[in-house]
Design a protein around this motif. Structure first.
Motif, PDB file in Angstrom:
ATOM      1  N   VAL A  69       1.059  -1.139  -0.405  1.00 32.57           N
ATOM      2  CA  VAL A  69      -0.170  -0.261   0.191  1.00 32.57           C
ATOM      3  C   VAL A  69       1.008   0.897   0.023  1.00 32.57           C
ATOM      4  O   VAL A  69       1.863   1.656   0.606  1.00 32.57           O
ATOM      5  CB  VAL A  69      -1.218   0.290   1.334  1.00 32.57           C
ATOM      6  N   PRO A  70       0.989   1.876  -0.914  1.00 30.33           N
ATOM      7  CA  PRO A  70       1.569   3.433  -1.067  1.00 30.33           C
ATOM      8  C   PRO A  70       1.548   4.315   0.319  1.00 30.33           C
ATOM      9  O   PRO A  70       0.406   4.187   0.807  1.00 30.33           O
ATOM     10  CB  PRO A  70       1.392   4.277  -2.430  1.00 30.33           C
ATOM     11  N   TYR A  71       2.588   5.020   0.600  1.00 34.68           N
ATOM     12  CA  TYR A  71       2.434   5.540   1.416  1.00 34.68           C
ATOM     13  C   TYR A  71       2.608   7.339   0.980  1.00 34.68           C
ATOM     14  O   TYR A  71       4.202   7.425   0.409  1.00 34.68           O
ATOM     15  CB  TYR A  71       3.376   5.833   3.203  1.00 34.68           C
ATOM     16  N   LEU A  72       1.758   8.411   1.385  1.00 37.70           N
ATOM     17  CA  LEU A  72       1.799   9.578   1.112  1.00 37.70           C
ATOM     18  C   LEU A  72       2.584  10.452   1.057  1.00 37.70           C
ATOM     19  O   LEU A  72       3.209  11.576   0.361  1.00 37.70           O
ATOM     20  CB  LEU A  72       0.059  10.347   0.347  1.00 37.70           C
ATOM     21  N   GLY A  73       3.303  10.406   2.897  1.00 37.70           N
ATOM     22  CA  GLY A  73       3.518  11.355   3.479  1.00 37.70           C
ATOM     23  C   GLY A  73       2.632  12.005   4.147  1.00 37.70           C
ATOM     24  O   GLY A  73       1.671  11.914   3.962  1.00 37.70           O
ATOM     25  N   PRO A  74       2.833  12.622   5.103  1.00 39.44           N
ATOM     26  CA  PRO A  74       2.482  13.808   5.772  1.00 39.44           C
ATOM     27  C   PRO A  74       0.957  14.319   4.958  1.00 39.44           C
ATOM     28  O   PRO A  74       0.910  14.822   4.061  1.00 39.44           O
ATOM     29  CB  PRO A  74       2.544  14.805   6.863  1.00 39.44           C
ATOM     30  N   GLY A  75      -0.561  14.446   5.739  1.00 37.82           N
ATOM     31  CA  GLY A  75      -1.309  14.608   5.142  1.00 37.82           C
ATOM     32  C   GLY A  75      -1.501  16.032   4.770  1.00 37.82           C
ATOM     33  O   GLY A  75      -2.221  16.391   3.600  1.00 37.82           O
ATOM     34  N   GLY A  77       0.820  17.931   3.265  1.00 34.25           N
ATOM     35  CA  GLY A  77       0.744  18.306   2.836  1.00 34.25           C
ATOM     36  C   GLY A  77       1.157  17.990   1.305  1.00 34.25           C
ATOM     37  O   GLY A  77       2.127  17.437   1.146  1.00 34.25           O
ATOM     38  N   LEU A  78       0.088  16.531   1.401  1.00 33.52           N
ATOM     39  CA  LEU A  78      -0.692  16.401   0.236  1.00 33.52           C
ATOM     40  C   LEU A  78      -0.473  17.203  -1.240  1.00 33.52           C
ATOM     41  O   LEU A  78      -0.977  17.739  -1.484  1.00 33.52           O
ATOM     42  CB  LEU A  78      -1.484  15.380   0.431  1.00 33.52           C
ATOM     43  N   ASP A  79       0.108  16.405  -2.158  1.00 31.67           N
ATOM     44  CA  ASP A  79      -0.185  16.782  -3.006  1.00 31.67           C
ATOM     45  C   ASP A  79      -1.499  16.999  -3.939  1.00 31.67           C
ATOM     46  O   ASP A  79      -1.623  15.203  -4.448  1.00 31.67           O
ATOM     47  CB  ASP A  79       1.373  16.396  -3.867  1.00 31.67           C
ATOM     48  N   GLU A  80      -2.287  17.636  -4.303  1.00 28.74           N
ATOM     49  CA  GLU A  80      -3.235  17.332  -4.613  1.00 28.74           C
ATOM     50  C   GLU A  80      -3.677  16.483  -5.985  1.00 28.74           C
ATOM     51  O   GLU A  80      -4.166  16.236  -6.588  1.00 28.74           O
ATOM     52  CB  GLU A  80      -4.518  18.992  -5.010  1.00 28.74           C
ATOM     53  N   ALA A  81      -2.865  17.324  -7.412  1.00 32.06           N
ATOM     54  CA  ALA A  81      -2.356  16.439  -8.581  1.00 32.06           C
ATOM     55  C   ALA A  81      -2.107  15.251  -8.141  1.00 32.06           C
ATOM     56  O   ALA A  81      -2.707  14.094  -9.186  1.00 32.06           O
ATOM     57  CB  ALA A  81      -1.266  16.677  -9.618  1.00 32.06           C
ATOM     58  N   VAL A  82      -1.580  14.652  -7.259  1.00 32.42           N
ATOM     59  CA  VAL A  82      -1.256  13.477  -7.005  1.00 32.42           C
ATOM     60  C   VAL A  82      -2.217  12.554  -6.829  1.00 32.42           C
ATOM     61  O   VAL A  82      -2.860  11.075  -7.104  1.00 32.42           O
ATOM     62  CB  VAL A  82       0.657  13.393  -5.971  1.00 32.42           C
ATOM     63  N   LEU A  83      -2.695  12.887  -5.501  1.00 27.43           N
ATOM     64  CA  LEU A  83      -4.004  12.047  -5.448  1.00 27.43           C
ATOM     65  C   LEU A  83      -4.892  12.553  -6.149  1.00 27.43           C
ATOM     66  O   LEU A  83      -5.641  11.233  -6.510  1.00 27.43           O
ATOM     67  CB  LEU A  83      -4.528  12.947  -3.828  1.00 27.43           C
ATOM     68  N   LEU A 112     -11.329  18.416  -3.928  1.00 29.19           N
ATOM     69  CA  LEU A 112     -11.499  16.519  -4.499  1.00 29.19           C
ATOM     70  C   LEU A 112     -12.680  17.075  -5.167  1.00 29.19           C
ATOM     71  O   LEU A 112     -12.985  15.988  -6.197  1.00 29.19           O
ATOM     72  CB  LEU A 112     -10.480  15.893  -3.970  1.00 29.19           C
ATOM     73  N   GLY A 113     -13.837  16.854  -4.126  1.00 27.81           N
ATOM     74  CA  GLY A 113     -15.085  16.711  -4.217  1.00 27.81           C
ATOM     75  C   GLY A 113     -15.218  14.717  -3.644  1.00 27.81           C
ATOM     76  O   GLY A 113     -15.810  14.333  -4.250  1.00 27.81           O
ATOM     77  N   VAL A 114     -14.540  14.303  -2.743  1.00 29.13           N
ATOM     78  CA  VAL A 114     -14.320  13.168  -2.407  1.00 29.13           C
ATOM     79  C   VAL A 114     -15.232  13.157  -1.086  1.00 29.13           C
ATOM     80  O   VAL A 114     -14.713  13.988  -0.329  1.00 29.13           O
ATOM     81  CB  VAL A 114     -13.532  12.580  -2.245  1.00 29.13           C
ATOM     82  N   PRO A 115     -16.367  12.051  -1.089  1.00 33.99           N
ATOM     83  CA  PRO A 115     -16.190  12.490   0.324  1.00 33.99           C
ATOM     84  C   PRO A 115     -15.563  11.705   1.518  1.00 33.99           C
ATOM     85  O   PRO A 115     -14.603  11.217   1.589  1.00 33.99           O
ATOM     86  CB  PRO A 115     -17.821  11.160   0.487  1.00 33.99           C
ATOM     87  N   LEU A 116     -15.587  12.185   3.077  1.00 42.31           N
ATOM     88  CA  LEU A 116     -15.188  12.586   4.055  1.00 42.31           C
ATOM     89  C   LEU A 116     -15.639  11.813   5.050  1.00 42.31           C
ATOM     90  O   LEU A 116     -16.922  12.346   5.527  1.00 42.31           O
ATOM     91  CB  LEU A 116     -14.400  14.642   4.202  1.00 42.31           C
ATOM     92  N   VAL A 117     -14.759  10.626   6.022  1.00 39.35           N
ATOM     93  CA  VAL A 117     -15.600   9.711   7.091  1.00 39.35           C
ATOM     94  C   VAL A 117     -14.514  10.185   7.816  1.00 39.35           C
ATOM     95  O   VAL A 117     -13.131  10.042   7.896  1.00 39.35           O
ATOM     96  CB  VAL A 117     -15.346   8.942   6.764  1.00 39.35           C
ATOM     97  N   VAL A 118     -14.715  10.020   8.702  1.00 34.96           N
ATOM     98  CA  VAL A 118     -14.014  10.635  10.097  1.00 34.96           C
ATOM     99  C   VAL A 118     -14.351  10.477  11.176  1.00 34.96           C
ATOM    100  O   VAL A 118     -15.383  10.313  11.617  1.00 34.96           O
ATOM    101  CB  VAL A 118     -13.759  12.581  10.370  1.00 34.96           C
ATOM    102  N   LEU A 119     -13.591   9.331  11.737  1.00 35.53           N
ATOM    103  CA  LEU A 119     -14.586   8.651  12.397  1.00 35.53           C
ATOM    104  C   LEU A 119     -12.663   8.807  14.167  1.00 35.53           C
ATOM    105  O   LEU A 119     -11.772   9.130  13.732  1.00 35.53           O
ATOM    106  CB  LEU A 119     -14.266   6.801  12.515  1.00 35.53           C
ATOM    107  N   SER A 120     -13.990   8.758  15.679  1.00 36.11           N
ATOM    108  CA  SER A 120     -13.378   9.735  16.994  1.00 36.11           C
ATOM    109  C   SER A 120     -12.366   8.400  17.019  1.00 36.11           C
ATOM    110  O   SER A 120     -12.636   7.222  17.174  1.00 36.11           O
ATOM    111  CB  SER A 120     -14.501   9.790  17.440  1.00 36.11           C
ATOM    112  N   VAL A 121     -11.209   8.334  17.609  1.00 33.53           N
ATOM    113  CA  VAL A 121      -9.997   7.331  18.153  1.00 33.53           C
ATOM    114  C   VAL A 121     -10.164   8.333  19.722  1.00 33.53           C
ATOM    115  O   VAL A 121      -9.413   7.988  20.479  1.00 33.53           O
ATOM    116  CB  VAL A 121      -9.183   7.067  17.709  1.00 33.53           C
ATOM    117  N   GLY A 122     -10.674   9.680  20.214  1.00 31.62           N
ATOM    118  CA  GLY A 122      -9.952   9.288  21.524  1.00 31.62           C
ATOM    119  C   GLY A 122     -11.767  10.673  22.272  1.00 31.62           C
ATOM    120  O   GLY A 122     -12.139  11.536  21.295  1.00 31.62           O
TER     121      GLY A 122
END
Length: 317
Positions: A69-75, A77-83, A112-122
């Motif tokens: 599974v590829p790792y893209l670096g810190p969130g 600093g993500l490159d929008e074009a790569v994503l 990006l026009g992509v759905p985002l799901v955020v789940l609680s971890v604390g």
């Protein structure tokens, strides 16, 4: 969920993202991605947090790096074009405050026009509740079949996606069999989780050792975990592990102090943060046992079963 949406999920911000079809190409924060993999859904890529560098942190990677599974670096600093080239149809992040994604900006995903799901971890659910939420999301992503979802081995039925009378799990066209329960679900993984709990409970009862969880911040500073603020530490206390509280002071999750304060608590066993950005334990009393702890253990029954087994061994005489 509208008539044009075949998939939807109510996340832990109260947001209700949906899609015209079940998402098949998931990009996730590395902790969430590792949990989804354990639950039968393989992300097309994962990203890190502000603590992470440009390569996988071994403590966080789990098996993701090994399975390619590829790792893209810190969130942030993500490159929008790569994503965009990855063509994701879902992004999954975590939250500690129940409001904002932890590792990237919600506005970035909106562009990006992509759905985002955020789940609680604390700060919210207990450990079984936290595991159930990730299991519920994975169940909704697996309804198209493991191959279509990019999944690993197909896990068995998932437990609870209903709390009281309010459905909080995935809304999907194809029904998923669920049953109300407390704890993670997944056949063999659940059985191993419960067996690991029993082993840890027995080890804790026999040892009586005082356990201190911490994250090193250099030779002069350390972050001491407040057990009640961490779902897994609170669960350990419920299993009989004698966790040491660092005492009063600022900080909801950690008390930041000097190593002499940690030594003064006289721990018998120290759970030390083994992520790359944390430093090793420094000035501690002689004879203190050490065991690694990943404060970002993937929220899956399989991952926590491994942690419980390792801790049971560390507590053994």
């Amino acid at each position: 969920m509208s008539e044009t949406q075949a998939w939807g999920f109510t996340d832990d911000r109260g947001a209700r993202p949906g899609a015209a079809r079940v998402p098949r190409r998931v990009v996730a924060y590395v902790r969430a991605g590792a949990a989804l993999y354990d639950l039968g859904v393989t992300p097309v890529a994962v990203y890190g947090s502000g603590h992470d560098g440009d390569v996988y942190d071994p403590a966080k990677a789990g098996v993701l790096e090994a399975v390619g599974v590829p790792y893209l670096g810190p969130g942030r600093g993500l490159d929008e074009a790569v994503l965009r080239e990855l063509r994701p149809d879902l992004v999954v992040d975590v939250t500690y405050d129940g409001k904002s994604p932890y590792a990237l900006d919600a506005a970035f995903v909106e562009r990006l026009g992509v759905p985002l799901v955020v789940l609680s971890v604390g700060g919210g659910p207990d450990l079984p509740g936290l595991l159930d939420r990730f299991a519920a999301l994975a169940a909704g992503l697996r309804v198209v079949g493991p191959a279509a979802a990019g999944a690993g081995p197909a896990p068995e039925a998932v437990r609870s996606v209903v709390v009281g009378s309010e459905a909080v799990g995935p809304e999907i066209v194809t029904p998923v069999t669920v049953s109300p329960a407390v704890g993670p679900g997944q056949g063999a993984a659940l059985a191993e989780f419960e067996a690991a709990e029993a082993a840890l409970r027995e080890a804790a009862a026999r040892s009586g050792l005082g356990v201190l969880a911490l994250s090193g911040a250099g030779p002069d500073q350390v972050h001491l975990a407040r057990p009640r603020a961490w779902p897994e530490l609170a669960w350990l206390a419920g299993l009989g592990v004698r966790l040491l509280d660092p005492g009063p002071g600022p900080g909801a999750n950690w008390l930041t102090t000097g190593w002499e304060h940690a030594a003064g608590l006289r721990p018998d066993l120290v759970l030390f943060d083994n992520r790359d950005h944390a430093t090793p334990p420094y000035a501690l009393p002689g004879g203190v046992r050490l065991a690694p702890w990943n404060p970002e253990t993937p929220p899956s029954a399989a991952a926590y079963a491994r942690f419980f087994r390792d801790l049971a061994e560390a507590l053994a005489p």
